[in-house]
Design a protein around this motif. Structure first.
Motif, short mmCIF file in Angstrom:
data_model
loop_
_atom_site.label_atom_id
_atom_site.label_comp_id
_atom_site.label_asym_id
_atom_site.label_seq_id
_atom_site.Cartn_x
_atom_site.Cartn_y
_atom_site.Cartn_z
N GLU A 1 8.36 8.37 -4.61
CA GLU A 1 8.29 9.70 -4.40
C GLU A 1 9.12 10.32 -3.35
N ARG A 2 9.28 9.62 -2.17
CA ARG A 2 10.11 10.11 -0.92
C ARG A 2 11.32 9.68 -1.29
N MET A 3 11.74 8.49 -1.82
CA MET A 3 13.12 8.15 -2.28
C MET A 3 13.62 8.97 -3.23
N THR A 4 13.02 9.22 -4.27
CA THR A 4 13.32 10.34 -5.09
C THR A 4 13.65 11.73 -4.76
N SER A 5 13.14 12.22 -3.75
CA SER A 5 13.24 13.60 -3.18
C SER A 5 14.38 13.44 -2.43
N CYS A 6 14.61 12.47 -1.74
CA CYS A 6 15.94 12.21 -0.80
C CYS A 6 17.26 12.43 -1.92
N ALA A 7 17.06 11.58 -3.07
CA ALA A 7 18.22 11.65 -3.94
C ALA A 7 18.35 13.24 -4.67
N LYS B 1 8.41 1.59 -12.26
CA LYS B 1 8.37 2.80 -12.84
C LYS B 1 9.81 3.40 -12.20
N THR B 2 10.23 4.33 -13.00
CA THR B 2 11.74 4.82 -12.65
C THR B 2 11.82 6.46 -13.17
N TYR B 3 12.30 7.21 -12.04
CA TYR B 3 12.56 8.56 -12.24
C TYR B 3 14.07 8.50 -12.44
N ASP C 1 0.81 -1.27 0.17
CA ASP C 1 -0.10 0.04 0.05
C ASP C 1 0.81 1.42 -0.11
N ARG C 2 2.16 1.16 0.27
CA ARG C 2 3.03 2.47 0.55
C ARG C 2 4.27 2.46 -0.52
N SER C 3 4.17 1.72 -1.37
CA SER C 3 5.52 1.74 -2.14
C SER C 3 5.42 2.77 -3.14
#
Length: 427
Positions: free
Chosen positions: A300-306, A333-335, A293-295
């Protein structure tokens, strides 16, 4: 790995997803393999049930002193045992054939992923930071590094061949400073746990994250059968393999600064100058293990950390959503985060953040138990660069270069450089 049950129930959806990635349809072949396996298992179960029943009948016949019936039943049981021996081996072969076919199928893209053939179809999400204006023609990193005397490709080639670099003195320290800065940011502000994992892993671990069997040519293998890690994603993600996690422990967030090793198969002629595409490089990796449910939120969170790494270094960058044709094998999906390199006058990838759903978890048999439930579910895994240290060094050198050939140290790195504010050639 994809779920064969889902494929049986959604064959057209699978083929449509594969078409988006530029792959041929596969549902009919997979369903045929699965049906053959299921029919064989049915025969095997019937034979086992008949063997058990016949064994009980033997006891009854012996008790009734019916030797003829007992002998006939014993012969039948012996014949069934012979069948089961060969049938069990055939079952293993059928299992292996289906697993092998599933293991080379890429993940299913999320609906939000743009459909396209290659990087030209990627979609920009946003741009951050202003491009720096230079009163002179900016140089590429290898020109600056060689003129400083701290970036040595010639000696590296004599030591190891092409696509290696020797960093010296203040540039070697800059590389170390970047890695330490990123680790401190992710552990102290972003809630990641630092891990120091092995750099050598076995083939099961690489299978778990999807590098094997499809991408074996990209890996360096030792004479003992172990592999050098292409990224810390491999050991970090596999830390939960064959485990059942408690829902209360999720999300589990980990980071590591490691050397990474890639053969760069298929990259002949690409980025042959400088440090952009190396066989060995340093990278800070981010890995998250979470529930279904939270992936997406975690992605989005991980991308903002990078992205925060580049913001702190005051580097201009853009973030793009990779299209279906440019996305990695295991990703839903990949950013990609691309940093501006003034020497090249282009944006180049410095981080790739992917959500994989339960694709890797099925290969690793990594599960979690939701609160209040007896059954388990596969975890969802995510990975991203937070960020590639070598490419960050390139970006700093090019964006902070001065006309006299020196390089200004970004303010965020000054404490990690012992107070040094400018990298200059030794007199």
């Amino acid at each position: 790995m994809l779920d064969i049950k889902w494929i049986r129930e959604n064959p057209q959806a699978l083929d449509a997803a594969l078409a988006k990635r530029g792959n041929e349809p596969a549902s009919s072949r997979l369903i045929e393999l699965d049906e053959k396996r299921r029919q064989h298992i049915g025969k095997l179960q019937e034979a086992q049930e008949r063997r058990n029943a016949a064994s009980k009948e033997i006891g009854k016949a012996m008790g009734a002193k019916d030797q003829a019936t007992a002998d006939r039943l014993k012969a039948e049981v012996a014949e069934i045992k012979l069948f089961l021996q060969s049938a069990e081996e055939e079952e293993r072969q059928l299992d292996r054939a289906l697993t092998d076919a599933l293991s080379v199928l890429p993940n299913i893209p999320l609906d939000s992923v743009p459909v396209g053939k290659d990087e030209s179809d990627n979609v920009e999400v946003h741009r951050i930071g202003q491009l720096k204006n230079f009163a002179f023609e900016p140089k590429e990193h290898f020109e600056i590094g060689e003129q400083l005397g701290y970036m040595d490709f010639e000696r590296a080639a004599r030591l190891s061949g092409s696509r290696f670099t020797v960093l010296k003195s203040q540039l070697a320290r800059l590389e170390r400073a970047l890695g330490q800065f990123m680790l401190d940011l992710h552990t102290q502000e972003h809630g990641y746990m630092e891990v120091s994992p092995p750099l050598l892993v076995n083939d099961e671990v690489l299978y778990g994250t999807g590098q094997l069997p499809k991408f074996a040519e990209d890996l360096f293998q030792t004479t003992e059968g172990r592999y050098l890690i292409p990224t810390a994603e491999v050991p970090l993600t596999n830390l939960v393999r064959e485990e059942i996690l408690d829902m209360r422990d999720l999300p589990l967030r980990m980071t590591a600064l490691t050397a990474c090793f890639r053969s760069e198969a298929g990259s002949a002629g690409r980025d042959t100058r400088g440090m952009l595409r190396q066989h060995q490089f340093m990278k800070v990796e981010l890995v998250s293990i979470t529930d279904a449910d939270r992936s997406i939120e975690e992605h989005e969170r991980m991308t903002s950390c990078a992205e925060e790494v580049l913001k702190r270094l005051d580097l201009s960058f853009r973030t793009v959503t990779l299209c279906t044709g440019d996305m990695g094998f295991g990703a839903q999906k990949t950013y990609d985060i691309e940093v501006w390199l003034p020497g090249q006058k282009s944006y180049r990838e410095i981080s790739s953040c992917s959500v994989c759903g339960d694709f890797q978890a099925r290969r690793m048999n990594a599960r979690y138990r939701p609160e209040g439930e007896k059954s388990t579910r596969f975890v969802h895994t995510l990975n991203g660069s937070g960020v590639a240290v070598g490419r960050a060094l390139i970006a700093v050198v090019e964006n902070y270069q001065n006309e006299d050939g020196s390089v200004t140290v970004p303010q965020a790195l000054v404490p990690y450089m012992g107070g040094l504010t400018r990298i200059e050639r030794a007199v």
